[in-house]
Design an enzyme around this catalytic site. Structure first.
Site, mmCIF file in Angstrom:
data_model
loop_
_atom_site.group_PDB
_atom_site.id
_atom_site.type_symbol
_atom_site.label_atom_id
_atom_site.label_comp_id
_atom_site.label_asym_id
_atom_site.label_seq_id
_atom_site.Cartn_x
_atom_site.Cartn_y
_atom_site.Cartn_z
ATOM 1 N N GLY A 163 -16.699 0.156 12.814
ATOM 2 C CA GLY A 163 -17.568 1.136 13.456
ATOM 3 C C GLY A 163 -16.920 2.504 13.570
ATOM 4 O O GLY A 163 -17.539 3.453 14.020
ATOM 5 N N GLU A 191 0.861 -1.189 0.000
ATOM 6 C CA GLU A 191 0.000 0.000 0.000
ATOM 7 C C GLU A 191 0.894 1.234 0.000
ATOM 8 O O GLU A 191 1.304 1.713 1.039
ATOM 9 C CB GLU A 191 -0.886 -0.039 1.250
ATOM 10 N N ASP A 214 -7.377 -4.004 8.090
ATOM 11 C CA ASP A 214 -6.364 -2.938 8.104
ATOM 12 C C ASP A 214 -5.743 -2.878 9.506
ATOM 13 O O ASP A 214 -5.434 -1.807 10.031
ATOM 14 C CB ASP A 214 -6.975 -1.581 7.740
#
Lengths: 254, 409
Positions: free
Chosen positions: B270, B143, B294
């Site tokens: 959340g 990434e 992640d």
């Protein structure tokens, strides 16, 4: 004949299932003593709707049966007639069929014994009637050219050799066939009628299937339901059966 | 029952009294396993006349394919973007610990780092099967560093790079080797990105769009050149705008090449996404949703300070920020928590929630013929869960590799 009339498809199925259960328990199968259940044949192998798939999904995967004890006519055998003859031999070797369970077609056929089949026929290759081909088209995406025109089937005579026969008939479209089977004479155009000459037949049906019968017939057999229902009451388990094996548990015979 | 197998002598295990996820539905069926793969019991019965050697009662559990996490930066104190001496034992530790979260395969993820880190770390990552030692490694997810400065998020600015000089060769020089790389996240608005995307796609590497300020047409162009994934949708990209939906617009774009599907990662802890946004994405494109954690090094540890590559992050409950800021940096949620939260927030069916963590990532990586499902001949990587989607046991290749303590942890 015992004619068992239940209200609908589920009740008819349940009654039939309990009856078969009771018969198996009464018989007291064990190592070397097999309860031979006969069932009519179906479509060729290797088709997703094949009889093998049907039997696996609806029966074998739910019970602990040993694969060696399952005998299904193989439509892909190199020599079909030899396959049929071998099947008859296997039935003999297993001690004969104890109970044969089947349905009937709208044309009154049992297994694939189409109208005109000999009432003493044995397991053989049979050409299928147009009605049957049309009925099976739904398994082949409606493509008539794909539907097999021949099938291997047990014969009427083969089924007559069974010690007991149970026929399941549900739905209004079978009503005329039921009428021909039990209220008319024995006729090779309605092969199920052959069982009028069998000592031990049970017809299990729902209300809709009785639509072509005489009111008198229906009332008579409904009146017997109190007695007939005793046949499906829970029996002692096989372990408890022990010393009582051999004793008849049937409260009455017809 | 004696077994009489003509194909193989390996033991056959039959898992009974369970509901299995098959054909997008929970079905009351038994699961048959032999030699690490899901077995077809009908063929066994008729062709081999075989039967089970062992029957296990699953006590009415749900059996689902093992979860696949395609974006996980570390955990339990291990940071995949740190070139330490004991990197290998670090990755082993994480792969073992995540078994209890239901993850049976994962892509260790490296955030933007200097080339030296890639050159040291990547050779130590190898694609390998899972087992009792830990979850299987499918390949690395890189990434960065070819991402946008404006949307760097928690990535260190001084390590960002472009490839406008030498395109793919620049990328290769930065990473050193692409041998075990499965996914690369980049910003498609960068010059020459389309060339790079084509080269990566040619090598079977999945290209993901993220940390970018691309508009919708740039994103669509990238997809046309081969990009198939969006890294943590909504986070580190331009927000949805009704006249230019940006990367988010890919969910309902009509410029996706026929036969292809764009997948998008969602961190459903959340925090990263408001449940309402999660619902909007799910309803717009339910078949593309891929749950990712992640997760960072602090996952599984007590709150406090941990590293994320070149940065220091602070963990407070479920929130993880770059120390001293309010910039989100990864998460400490576990995969099974994400599945449960996703199911609650969207009110979707259990099957949908489970598929978002198993079938969809497998489809993204093009491995659904062997992972991500319970189809016959697939790898027997699966989980036993209770009705509230808590993992009770984890199996890899048909062997139990983790089981919930009965004492209840």
């Amino acid at each position: 004949m015992k004619l068992i009339i239940l209200e609908n498809y589920s009740q008819a199925s349940e009654w039939a299932a309990k009856y078969i259960r009771n018969r198996i328990v009464q018989f007291g199968p064990g190592p070397g003593r097999f309860f031979t259940l006969g069932l009519p044949t179906g479509l060729p192998r290797d088709h997703p709707e094949s009889y093998h798939s049907f039997m696996w999904n609806n029966f074998f995967k739910h019970i602990d049966i040993s694969p060696e004890n399952v005998h299904i006519l193989d439509g892909n055998a190199p020599d079909l007639q030899a396959e049929c003859n071998a099947f008859e031999e296997k039935i003999k070797a297993a001690g004969g069929i104890e109970l044969f369970v089947g349905g009937i077609g709208p044309d009154g056929h049992i297994a694939f014994n189409e109208p005109g089949s000999s009432l003493v026929s044995r397991t053989r290759v049979k050409t299928l009637a147009m009605d049957t081909i049309l009925a099976n088209a739904r398994f082949f995406d409606g493509d008539l050219s794909k539907v097999p025109t021949m099938a291997l089937t047990v014969g009427v005579g083969t089924v007559m050799d069974a010690r007991e026969v149970m026929i399941l008939i549900t739905g209004a479209h079978k009503a005329f066939a039921l009428y021909k089977a039990i209220e008319d004479g024995v006729n090779h155009m309605w092969t199920v009628s052959a069982f009028q000459q069998h000592p031990n037949t049970v017809f299990v049906c729902d209300e809709d299937a009785t639509l072509e019968l005489k009111v008198k017939t229906v009332k008579y057999f409904k009146g017997l339901m109190l007695v007939h229902n005793k046949l499906v009451e829970p029996l002692y388990s096989m372990k408890e059966m022990g010393a009582e094996r051999g004793q008849s548990k049937k409260p009455y015979s017809d | 029952m004696p077994s009489n197998k003509s194909v193989s002598d390996a033991p056959i295990v039959q898992f009974t009294n369970c509901r299995i996820l098959r054909d997008h539905q929970l079905q009351r069926e038994d699961l048959w396993v032999r030699e690490g793969k899901i077995l077809n019991p009908e063929k066994l019965f008729f062709d081999e006349k075989g039967s089970a050697d062992v029957q296990l009662n699953c006590k009415d559990s749900i059996i689902a394919p093992g979860f696949i996490d395609v974006q996980i930066n570390g955990g339990f104190g291990v940071d995949f973007s740190l070139a330490t001496d004991d990197f290998k034992s670090g990755i082993d530790l994480v792969s073992r610990k995540i078994l209890s979260h239901g993850v049976t395969s994962f892509c260790p993820t490296l955030v933007t780092s200097p080339p030296s880190v890639y050159h040291q770390v990547l050779p130590q990552i190898s694609v390998r099967n899972g087992g009792a030692h830990g979850a299987g490694i499918l390949g690395a997810h890189l990434e960065g560093p070819f991402i946008s400065k404006e949307k760097k998020g928690a990535h260190p600015e001084h390590c960002l790079r472009t490839f406008e000089a030498g395109a793919f060769q620049d990328l290769l020089a930065t990473y050193g080797s692409l041998n075990c790389v499965q996914i690369v996240t980049l910003a498609p608005e960068m010059r020459r990105s389309n060339e790079v995307i084509r080269e990566l796609t040619k090598r079977g590497i999945c290209v993901s769009l993220g940390h970018s300020v691309a508009n919708l047409s740039q994103a669509e162009e990238a997809v046309q050149h081969g990009a198939t994934f969006i890294t943590h949708l909504f986070n580190a990209m331009l927000p949805f705008h009704h006249r230019d939906p940006g990367i988010v617009g890919l969910l309902t774009s009509d410029k996706i090449p026929a036969g292809r599907r764009v997948f998008y990662g969602m961190i459903s802890d959340g925090i990263h996404t408001n449940p309402a946004a999660l619902r909007i994405a799910h309803r717009a494109h339910p078949k593309g949703l891929v749950l990712v954690t992640d997760a960072i090094a602090g996952m599984g540890l007590a709150p406090g300070r941990h590293t994320l590559g070149q940065q220091v992050v602070e963990i407070d409950g479920l929130n993880t920020y770059i120390a001293g800021t309010k910039t989100l940096s990864g998460s400490v949620a576990t995969m099974d928590t994400c599945v449960r939260h996703f199911q609650e927030a969207t009110g979707c069916s259990v099957e949908t929630a489970l598929e978002a963590a198993s079938l969809h990532p497998a489809q993204l990586l093009g491995i659904e013929h062997k992972k991500g499902t319970l189809n016959y001949d697939s790898d027997a990587d699966f989980l036993m869960l209770n009705d509230s989607l808590y993992v009770q046991a984890t199996y890899i290749a048909g062997e139990e590799v983790w089981r919930q303590d009965v004492s209840g942890m």
